[in-house]
Design a protein around this motif. Structure first.
Motif, PDB file in Angstrom:
ATOM      1  N   ALA A  55       0.838  -1.207   0.000  1.00  0.00           N
ATOM      2  CA  ALA A  55       0.000   0.000   0.000  1.00  0.00           C
ATOM      3  C   ALA A  55       0.868   1.251   0.000  1.00  0.00           C
ATOM      4  O   ALA A  55       0.620   2.205  -0.740  1.00  0.00           O
ATOM      5  CB  ALA A  55      -0.934  -0.008   1.206  1.00  0.00           C
ATOM      6  N   VAL A  56       1.901   1.235   0.831  1.00  0.00           N
ATOM      7  CA  VAL A  56       2.819   2.378   0.879  1.00  0.00           C
ATOM      8  C   VAL A  56       3.526   2.519  -0.465  1.00  0.00           C
ATOM      9  O   VAL A  56       3.762   3.631  -0.938  1.00  0.00           O
ATOM     10  CB  VAL A  56       3.825   2.237   2.044  1.00  0.00           C
ATOM     11  CG1 VAL A  56       4.906   3.292   1.965  1.00  0.00           C
ATOM     12  CG2 VAL A  56       3.102   2.319   3.370  1.00  0.00           C
ATOM     13  N   GLY A  57       3.853   1.387  -1.104  1.00  0.00           N
ATOM     14  CA  GLY A  57       4.494   1.428  -2.416  1.00  0.00           C
ATOM     15  C   GLY A  57       3.666   2.176  -3.440  1.00  0.00           C
ATOM     16  O   GLY A  57       4.200   2.944  -4.253  1.00  0.00           O
ATOM     17  N   GLY A  72      -1.702   0.574 -14.530  1.00  0.00           N
ATOM     18  CA  GLY A  72      -0.578  -0.051 -15.217  1.00  0.00           C
ATOM     19  C   GLY A  72       0.720   0.710 -15.022  1.00  0.00           C
ATOM     20  O   GLY A  72       1.793   0.103 -14.903  1.00  0.00           O
ATOM     21  N   GLU A  73       0.642   2.035 -14.981  1.00  0.00           N
ATOM     22  CA  GLU A  73       1.847   2.842 -14.753  1.00  0.00           C
ATOM     23  C   GLU A  73       2.379   2.641 -13.331  1.00  0.00           C
ATOM     24  O   GLU A  73       3.588   2.561 -13.125  1.00  0.00           O
ATOM     25  CB  GLU A  73       1.550   4.325 -14.992  1.00  0.00           C
ATOM     26  CG  GLU A  73       1.253   4.657 -16.443  1.00  0.00           C
ATOM     27  CD  GLU A  73       0.746   6.085 -16.614  1.00  0.00           C
ATOM     28  OE1 GLU A  73       1.273   6.772 -17.512  1.00  0.00           O
ATOM     29  OE2 GLU A  73      -0.148   6.514 -15.851  1.00  0.00           O
ATOM     30  N   GLN A  79       7.166  -2.504 -10.315  1.00  0.00           N
ATOM     31  CA  GLN A  79       7.631  -3.767 -10.893  1.00  0.00           C
ATOM     32  C   GLN A  79       6.813  -4.952 -10.374  1.00  0.00           C
ATOM     33  O   GLN A  79       7.346  -5.969  -9.933  1.00  0.00           O
ATOM     34  CB  GLN A  79       9.120  -3.966 -10.649  1.00  0.00           C
ATOM     35  CG  GLN A  79       9.946  -2.889 -11.308  1.00  0.00           C
ATOM     36  CD  GLN A  79      11.431  -3.085 -11.136  1.00  0.00           C
ATOM     37  OE1 GLN A  79      11.895  -3.799 -10.267  1.00  0.00           O
ATOM     38  NE2 GLN A  79      12.189  -2.433 -12.006  1.00  0.00           N
ATOM     39  N   VAL A  80       5.495  -4.782 -10.417  1.00  0.00           N
ATOM     40  CA  VAL A  80       4.552  -5.836 -10.050  1.00  0.00           C
ATOM     41  C   VAL A  80       3.486  -5.903 -11.135  1.00  0.00           C
ATOM     42  O   VAL A  80       3.465  -5.085 -12.055  1.00  0.00           O
ATOM     43  CB  VAL A  80       3.894  -5.570  -8.669  1.00  0.00           C
ATOM     44  CG1 VAL A  80       4.934  -5.563  -7.557  1.00  0.00           C
ATOM     45  CG2 VAL A  80       3.112  -4.262  -8.663  1.00  0.00           C
ATOM     46  N   VAL A  81       2.570  -6.864 -11.022  1.00  0.00           N
ATOM     47  CA  VAL A  81       1.508  -7.006 -12.012  1.00  0.00           C
ATOM     48  C   VAL A  81       0.313  -6.125 -11.641  1.00  0.00           C
ATOM     49  O   VAL A  81       0.096  -5.809 -10.472  1.00  0.00           O
ATOM     50  CB  VAL A  81       1.069  -8.482 -12.165  1.00  0.00           C
ATOM     51  CG1 VAL A  81       2.202  -9.311 -12.745  1.00  0.00           C
ATOM     52  CG2 VAL A  81       0.595  -9.059 -10.850  1.00  0.00           C
TER      53      VAL A  81
END
Length: 174
Positions: A55-57, A72-73, A79-81
């Motif tokens: 969540a913080v990411g 998507g951005e 670097q995850v789906v």
């Protein structure tokens, strides 16, 4: 296989296998120190009650972008789906830390932007994390700090780019 074995990439010109091998334990120690010290977890806790790393990411990705982003951005930056980010955005929306807005370039799509509370949480996280690093580097000479930041950014960019290559291209370039 040793780094000089056929089919395996060798060290960069000017670097011996021993030079590279000497760095490996330091990278492992650094990774272990971050994990054992729970640095990221402590910074996430400072960001707000019950905010986890993913969540913080999302919030930090939005803060760093300085503008609303599509799912998507955000996924690319983390670097995850996409479905992983979609779940996090839904959780953050329920907590009123992000909101969806219409994409002015494509009304069918939506952009994610942090709310004021979301921005504050991201700032608390970044302030905690960067404050810790600033303390570690406080006694370093200015030139050393500048060199570290420049080289670390370059290293991270190069590693990320290399890992993003399809295996065939990576093998061909070696």
């Amino acid at each position: 296989m040793t780094p000089e074995s056929p089919g395996e990439p060798g060290p960069a010109p000017g670097l011996s296998p021993d030079d590279l091998l000497a760095v490996l334990p330091r990278l492992t120690r650094l990774s272990s120190a971050f994990n054992k010290g729970r640095l990221v977890d402590r910074a996430a806790k400072a960001a707000g009650p019950s905010l986890d790393r993913p969540a913080v990411g999302v919030l930090v990705s939005l803060l760093a972008a300085g503008e609303p982003l599509r799912i998507g951005e955000i996924a690319d930056r983390m670097q995850v789906v996409g479905p992983h980010v979609t779940r996090q955005v839904q959780i953050l929306e329920k907590r009123r830390l992000v909101r969806r807005i219409a994409d002015p370039l494509d009304r069918r799509a939506s952009l994610i932007e942090p709310t004021e509370a979301g921005n504050e949480a991201a700032h608390r996280y970044v302030t905690t994390l960067l404050g810790w690093f600033a303390e570690v580097l406080a006694d370093w000479p200015r030139q050393d700090r500048e060199d570290l930041l420049r080289l670390l950014a370059r290293f991270a960019d190069d590693v990320t780019a290399r890992l993003a290559l399809p295996e065939e291209e990576e093998d061909a370039g070696a």
